[in-house]
Scaffold this active site. Structure first.
Site, short mmCIF file in Angstrom:
data_model
loop_
_atom_site.label_atom_id
_atom_site.label_comp_id
_atom_site.label_asym_id
_atom_site.label_seq_id
_atom_site.Cartn_x
_atom_site.Cartn_y
_atom_site.Cartn_z
N PRO A 1 -5.23 -9.52 -2.92
CA PRO A 1 -4.91 -8.78 -1.53
C PRO A 1 -5.78 -8.90 -0.63
O PRO A 1 -6.89 -7.96 -0.63
CB PRO A 1 -4.16 -7.72 -2.02
CG PRO A 1 -5.02 -6.95 -3.02
CD PRO A 1 -5.41 -8.23 -3.88
N ASP B 1 -11.36 -8.23 0.46
CA ASP B 1 -10.51 -7.67 -0.64
C ASP B 1 -10.11 -6.19 -0.31
O ASP B 1 -10.98 -5.40 -0.23
CB ASP B 1 -11.35 -7.70 -1.85
CG ASP B 1 -10.85 -7.51 -3.12
OD1 ASP B 1 -9.66 -6.93 -3.14
OD2 ASP B 1 -11.20 -7.74 -4.20
N HIS B 2 -8.82 -6.01 -0.05
CA HIS B 2 -8.18 -4.73 0.46
C HIS B 2 -8.43 -3.72 -0.71
O HIS B 2 -8.12 -2.35 -0.51
CB HIS B 2 -6.93 -4.69 1.03
CG HIS B 2 -6.77 -3.84 2.01
ND1 HIS B 2 -7.38 -2.62 1.96
CD2 HIS B 2 -6.04 -3.90 3.04
CE1 HIS B 2 -6.80 -2.01 3.01
NE2 HIS B 2 -5.88 -2.82 3.86
N ARG B 3 -8.60 -4.40 -2.06
CA ARG B 3 -8.72 -3.22 -3.14
C ARG B 3 -10.00 -2.47 -2.92
O ARG B 3 -9.90 -1.36 -3.75
CB ARG B 3 -8.79 -4.18 -4.49
CG ARG B 3 -7.39 -4.97 -4.67
CD ARG B 3 -7.33 -5.61 -5.96
NE ARG B 3 -8.39 -6.81 -6.05
CZ ARG B 3 -9.07 -7.64 -6.81
NH1 ARG B 3 -8.12 -7.58 -8.14
NH2 ARG B 3 -9.75 -8.41 -6.62
#
Length: 457
Positions: free
Chosen positions: A232, A429-431
């Site tokens: 994501p 990377d939105h994590r």
């Protein structure tokens, strides 16, 4: 076939440096292999004679497959040639077996007679005791009389497993792994019909079109791009004034410094202040703060794309960094990069400014936390503190005192101040990286570029 990178599943023989019959010494280059990243010399780990070449120039083989056979003595050359012939012979008819299968079902007698010749072949193997070098070493270690051991290898050759069995030892994990590799090779052709059946569901090619198979590098890029879809991501854009950077570039350009090196250095210095942007998440359950800041820079080469890595970019001075970058580009275009020179990046920089592209988005490489896309530096008119103005964004009107002028009024002859801007877009990377993290990083990057004196320290 050695694994020359973490993503390599097969390799192509570019050229054989040595010929059949040549005597080889440990550490000597034998063959040049094209991996998914580069062409690399492959060395031998043993002394011996190159008895037979199994995979010829221009042919491919999966990782772990035999590409040549090394004989320990001249007496073993004939056996090695026969073994190579059996390997090449087995690979050629491996595709037809599915077709004769129905005939075998209709006439059960022939299948029973087919295995019969196999038994005499083993029995009629070499009459003298023949063993692999590792088997001989194990025999000495475990004090096994090698003359009394019955070999189970080709032509009765004694293998390490035979020695371990004679010594009453359980097979080592290493040998078990090799056995698995050998067993999986014949299984590959069985998957071929399924693979060949897949294209039948695809639309027919356009008349006159040409289908070109991927090179090893293109296949690796394709695999990585598909893998990136599972992460994501989000994107943040930021305008950066480059007047001071452009002035610095004109001063250091005669010394061999490139704009890419300047941007890589600026990114590395900003990452040092925002380590989370330099981190990575590989398992979806935890993330790693990387101790080194290694800037991978995308380079287009003939037939693909590769990302040479400027390792410890924050610690190298600008001139040494530029020299290192020049060397990496030359090696990349010659396909001579070593694995650590293209697979150790912690942050990627992609610059299309030299093509006049003003902005673009980049796809996040697997295993990294962020990638920066840099466009071209463009002249832009802005309003300064003294009221000098022009159009910075054509979608916005311009406030002048209490009066607001629409964009169409920008042609008025007010004093104009022109500055140069680049648009920087970062995909993350939105994590592990959030909007505030990326915004803070971009602010720091902007300050470094707009006040670039620190880049030369």
């Amino acid at each position: 076939m050695p694994a020359l990178s973490s993503t390599m599943i097969e390799g192509k023989i570019v050229s054989w440096v040595k010929s059949e019959g040549d005597v080889l010494s440990k550490g000597e280059s034998v063959v040049v292999v094209e991996s998914d990243k580069a062409d690399m010399d492959v060395e031998t780990f043993y002394d011996g004679i190159l008895a037979a070449i199994v995979v010829g120039e221009g042919e491919t083989a999966p990782v772990g497959a035999a590409i040549g056979i090394l004989a320990e003595t001249e007496d073993e050359i004939a056996e090695a040639k026969a073994k190579a012939a059996s390997k090449s012979g087995a690979s050629t008819p491996s595709a037809p077996p599915p077709a004769p299968a129905p005939a075998a079902a209709a006439t059960p007698a022939p299948p029973k007679s087919t295995p019969a010749p196999a038994a005499p072949t083993v029995a009629e193997g070499p009459r003298k005791t023949v063993a692999t070098p590792y088997a001989k070493k194990l025999a000495k270690q475990h004090k096994v009389d090698i003359e009394s051991v019955v070999g189970t290898g080709p032509y009765g050759r004694i293998t390490p497993e035979d020695i371990e069995a004679a010594a009453g030892l359980s097979p080592s994990k290493k040998n078990v792994g090799l056995a698995v590799v050998v067993e999986t090779k014949p299984a590959a052709p069985a998957k071929a019909p399924a693979a060949s059946a897949a294209p039948s569901s695809l639309p027919p090619p356009v008349p006159g079109s040409t289908v070109v198979p991927f090179t090893a590098m293109q296949a690796a890029v394709s695999k990585n791009m598909v893998e990136s879809l599972s992460v994501p991501t989000f994107r943040v854009g930021y305008p950066v004034t480059t007047d001071a950077l452009d002035a610095l570039y004109e001063k250091v350009k005669p010394k061999g410094v490139t704009m890419t090196a300047l941007l890589a250095k600026a990114a590395a210095m900003a990452l040092a202040q925002h380590p989370v942007v330099n981190s990575s998440c590989k398992d979806g359950k935890s993330f790693t703060y990387n101790s080194n800041i290694n800037i991978a820079v995308a380079v287009a080469i003939n037939g693909g794309l590769i990302t040479p890595v400027l390792q410890d970019a924050d610690k190298l001075d600008l001139y040494l960094l530029s020299q290192k970058w020049k060397e990496l580009v030359e090696k990349a275009r010659a396909k001579q990069l070593q694995p650590q020179e293209y697979n150790s990046g912690t942050f990627t920089l992609s610059n299309l400014g030299m093509f006049g592209v003003d902005r673009f988005d980049a796809i996040l490489p697997p295993g990294q936390g962020a990638i920066m896309a840099v466009g071209a530096s463009k002249p832009t008119v802005v309003a300064d503190a003294d009221g000098f103005f022009s159009v910075k964004n054509k979608m916005l009107g311009i406030a002048f005192g209490r009066k607001r002028f629409p964009p169409t009024m920008a042609s008025f002859r007010y004093p104009v101040h022109i500055t140069y801007l680049i648009m920087v877009n970062v995909t993350a990377d939105h994590r592990i990286i959030y909007g505030a993290d990326l915004a803070a990083f971009l602010q720091t990057f902007s300050k470094i570029v707009e006040n670039p004196e620190s880049l030369t320290l």
